[in-house]
Design a protein around this motif. Sequence first.
Motif, PDB file in Angstrom:
ATOM      1  N   ALA A 332       1.702  35.342   0.337  1.00 48.48           N
ATOM      2  CA  ALA A 332       0.754  35.471  -0.779  1.00 48.48           C
ATOM      3  C   ALA A 332       0.089  36.843  -0.777  1.00 48.48           C
ATOM      4  O   ALA A 332      -0.065  37.473  -1.836  1.00 48.48           O
ATOM      5  N   ILE A 333      -0.297  37.329   0.408  1.00 49.80           N
ATOM      6  CA  ILE A 333      -0.926  38.647   0.497  1.00 49.80           C
ATOM      7  C   ILE A 333       0.079  39.741   0.119  1.00 49.80           C
ATOM      8  O   ILE A 333      -0.263  40.717  -0.572  1.00 49.80           O
ATOM      9  N   ALA A 334       1.335  39.577   0.573  1.00 49.92           N
ATOM     10  CA  ALA A 334       2.366  40.567   0.228  1.00 49.92           C
ATOM     11  C   ALA A 334       2.612  40.602  -1.275  1.00 49.92           C
ATOM     12  O   ALA A 334       2.736  41.685  -1.876  1.00 49.92           O
ATOM     13  N   LEU A 335       2.669  39.434  -1.912  1.00 48.91           N
ATOM     14  CA  LEU A 335       2.845  39.384  -3.363  1.00 48.91           C
ATOM     15  C   LEU A 335       1.663  40.027  -4.078  1.00 48.91           C
ATOM     16  O   LEU A 335       1.831  40.737  -5.073  1.00 48.91           O
ATOM     17  N   MET A 336       0.476  39.782  -3.549  1.00 47.06           N
ATOM     18  CA  MET A 336      -0.716  40.409  -4.124  1.00 47.06           C
ATOM     19  C   MET A 336      -0.603  41.925  -4.057  1.00 47.06           C
ATOM     20  O   MET A 336      -0.922  42.636  -5.021  1.00 47.06           O
ATOM     21  N   GLY A 337      -0.131  42.433  -2.920  1.00 48.06           N
ATOM     22  CA  GLY A 337       0.070  43.871  -2.791  1.00 48.06           C
ATOM     23  C   GLY A 337       1.104  44.395  -3.770  1.00 48.06           C
ATOM     24  O   GLY A 337       0.940  45.472  -4.351  1.00 48.06           O
ATOM     25  N   ILE A 338       2.182  43.632  -3.967  1.00 46.63           N
ATOM     26  CA  ILE A 338       3.233  44.041  -4.912  1.00 46.63           C
ATOM     27  C   ILE A 338       2.676  44.087  -6.333  1.00 46.63           C
ATOM     28  O   ILE A 338       2.916  45.031  -7.086  1.00 46.63           O
ATOM     29  N   TYR A 339       1.917  43.049  -6.709  1.00 45.07           N
ATOM     30  CA  TYR A 339       1.329  43.029  -8.054  1.00 45.07           C
ATOM     31  C   TYR A 339       0.433  44.245  -8.279  1.00 45.07           C
ATOM     32  O   TYR A 339       0.561  44.971  -9.275  1.00 45.07           O
ATOM     33  N   LEU A 340      -0.476  44.451  -7.342  1.00 47.04           N
ATOM     34  CA  LEU A 340      -1.477  45.508  -7.527  1.00 47.04           C
ATOM     35  C   LEU A 340      -0.853  46.898  -7.473  1.00 47.04           C
ATOM     36  O   LEU A 340      -1.338  47.824  -8.126  1.00 47.04           O
ATOM     37  N   SER A 341       0.217  47.061  -6.708  1.00 45.88           N
ATOM     38  CA  SER A 341       0.843  48.378  -6.601  1.00 45.88           C
ATOM     39  C   SER A 341       1.517  48.788  -7.907  1.00 45.88           C
ATOM     40  O   SER A 341       1.788  49.967  -8.127  1.00 45.88           O
ATOM     41  N   GLN A 342       1.815  47.811  -8.778  1.00 46.87           N
ATOM     42  CA  GLN A 342       2.476  48.125 -10.047  1.00 46.87           C
ATOM     43  C   GLN A 342       1.514  48.683 -11.094  1.00 46.87           C
ATOM     44  O   GLN A 342       1.949  49.223 -12.103  1.00 46.87           O
ATOM     45  N   LEU A 343       0.215  48.522 -10.858  1.00 44.56           N
ATOM     46  CA  LEU A 343      -0.764  49.029 -11.818  1.00 44.56           C
ATOM     47  C   LEU A 343      -0.819  50.548 -11.744  1.00 44.56           C
ATOM     48  O   LEU A 343      -0.929  51.130 -10.668  1.00 44.56           O
ATOM     49  N   ARG A 344      -0.763  51.209 -12.876  1.00 42.21           N
ATOM     50  CA  ARG A 344      -0.793  52.670 -12.930  1.00 42.21           C
ATOM     51  C   ARG A 344      -2.242  53.148 -12.862  1.00 42.21           C
ATOM     52  O   ARG A 344      -2.999  52.982 -13.815  1.00 42.21           O
TER      53      ARG A 344
END
Length: 614
Positions: A332-344
């Motif tokens: 869940a934390i890794a997915l959260m990191g993936i989501y947030l890293s996509q924000l420009r």
Amino acid sequence: MTIEPIIYFSFSLGLAALLTPIVRQVALNRGWMAHPSSDRWHKKSTALMGGIAIFIAMAVPLLFVGDLETVFKHTFKADATGGVPSAGAVILLGTAFLFAVGLFDDFRSIKPHNKLIAQILAAALVVFLGFRLHWFTSLTLDTMVTLLWIVGITNAFNLIDNMDGLCAGVGLVACVALAVLFHPLAREPFLVALVLAGALGGFLFYNFNPAKIFMGDCGSLVIGFSISVLALGYAETPSSTPFMRFAVPILMLLVPILDTTLVTAIRLLSGRKASTGGRDHTSHRLVLMGFSEKSAVLFLYGTGCAAGLAAVIVSRSDSLTSPVVIVPVVTAIALMGIYLSQLRVYPEKEFSVLRNRQFTPVLLELTYKRQLLLVMLDLVLVAFSYYLAYRLRFDGPVFAYYFKVFLNSLPAVIACKLLVFYAMGIYRGMWGYLSTNDVFLYVRASFAGTLVSVAAVTLIYRFEDFSKGIFFIDALLTTGLLLGVRGSFRLFIETQNRKTLSGDNVVIYGAGRGGELLLREILNNKRLNVKPVGFVDDDVLKKGKKIQGYPILGTLAEMDRIHSQHQVGGVLVSFDDADGRNRPSHAAVEDYCRRRGLFLKRFRIDLKEVDLKA
């Protein structure tokens, strides 16, 4: 529990609550202020030096909790027991040094590498006094990793001091979790955790949004160092195993670890210095998603609580049960990191520093297509589903026997399922646009992968010691996890789109297929600059129902009520009048908007012939 822990916690809490407003008043009188700047989040000048109150509130009780004599005995080899000295005394000495460094930095702004040297010196003192992570049998390797741990966590808390109440609150959550962890295991670390929790709680009264005072480096360095050293104490407890010594500290501090990893990686890949400040932290990205500042901080508090609870559960469990807790939390934390890293966050293209390099195509593949990352994620999901199926099917001593069967067959199951997933094309879809066809594809791929796995196990092991129920449970779990993870990407995109909508409040006239298409276009096209509050429709039976989460508010005859209740600025008509059947409805809404001074727009989907001769 005796009254002693309550006294220490209350004393530290009260001292911080008493000293913080005094320090704030002194800061205001002397001009010790943090002023707004382009790379800082706060928008008004705020008093600094709150770290003074935090340090005093924890240092005074630590003088009674810790035993400084043990430090001197250990230093001069006068301690015949060979154990580590008092944790409270070691933390007190290290924080006193870093407090002085941070205070000097707050006044004079020393260079990052000089501050890093000071952190290394403090960490070296801790290692010299015998504290280690005990992750490796090699003393040299374990020593170096322990140094990196202390310096890394200290910097991590320094980095998350970027929004009102974030550093103090995350530190408070970690200290409470550490207190629960140490309560039955070690008295002194338990008391130290309570003292730190009290100091942070007292300061947080004044630091939570809207903050009246900031802690500065003299506070964040003290917090990070104290918690990093306190986490080392778990390795010294008799109940810790090699696996737990590795998992528990990381889970305890998952929020600052995530933020530091995410920020450092993206800054380096974007051509920025990792030490340079900016508005690109986890908290800032949550606000960019549509969270308010307060809700973003509370969300990270909640994440820290979940990770801390997981750490406590793991410390109480055996190594065969721990993955049931660890894998979902870390995923869940890794997915959260993936989501947030996509924000420009940055104005220019990310990864600019890697342009025109030989390895740029590989990195672009990892960054934009992300297929390798998705395969690795599926590998974890497949392995975890297969493990959880065994954990649910067998219990106690029986599971210990079948765990060997699980380990022997795991490589074959992983290989079969990933090959089936690849062959059936589940890596060719875009997860942000999950459709009904994609759902059926994932279900078919999951069960097909299970059938191929059964065939492989039968061929290799003659299906001896295997259970049919295991593979049925595994198929259900794999299907659920595949759909859950892939659906979370679409949920993330839709949540971001909804939370970041801005513009005039509008209602959509027509709660049919055209209305749904118009709503989707609004959510995915920020240039329209409108914010729907719901639908109106001539069919009274639709009132109270919802489309994509937006309510059908009533009919056009109820527009006066809807207009005043939702401050509507305009109406969007979702149906056409090409055949003239909807002319009365169009005329009615035109008349209403004209009388109430609202704007009116019509949605149309059309295909136009392109003149190729021109």
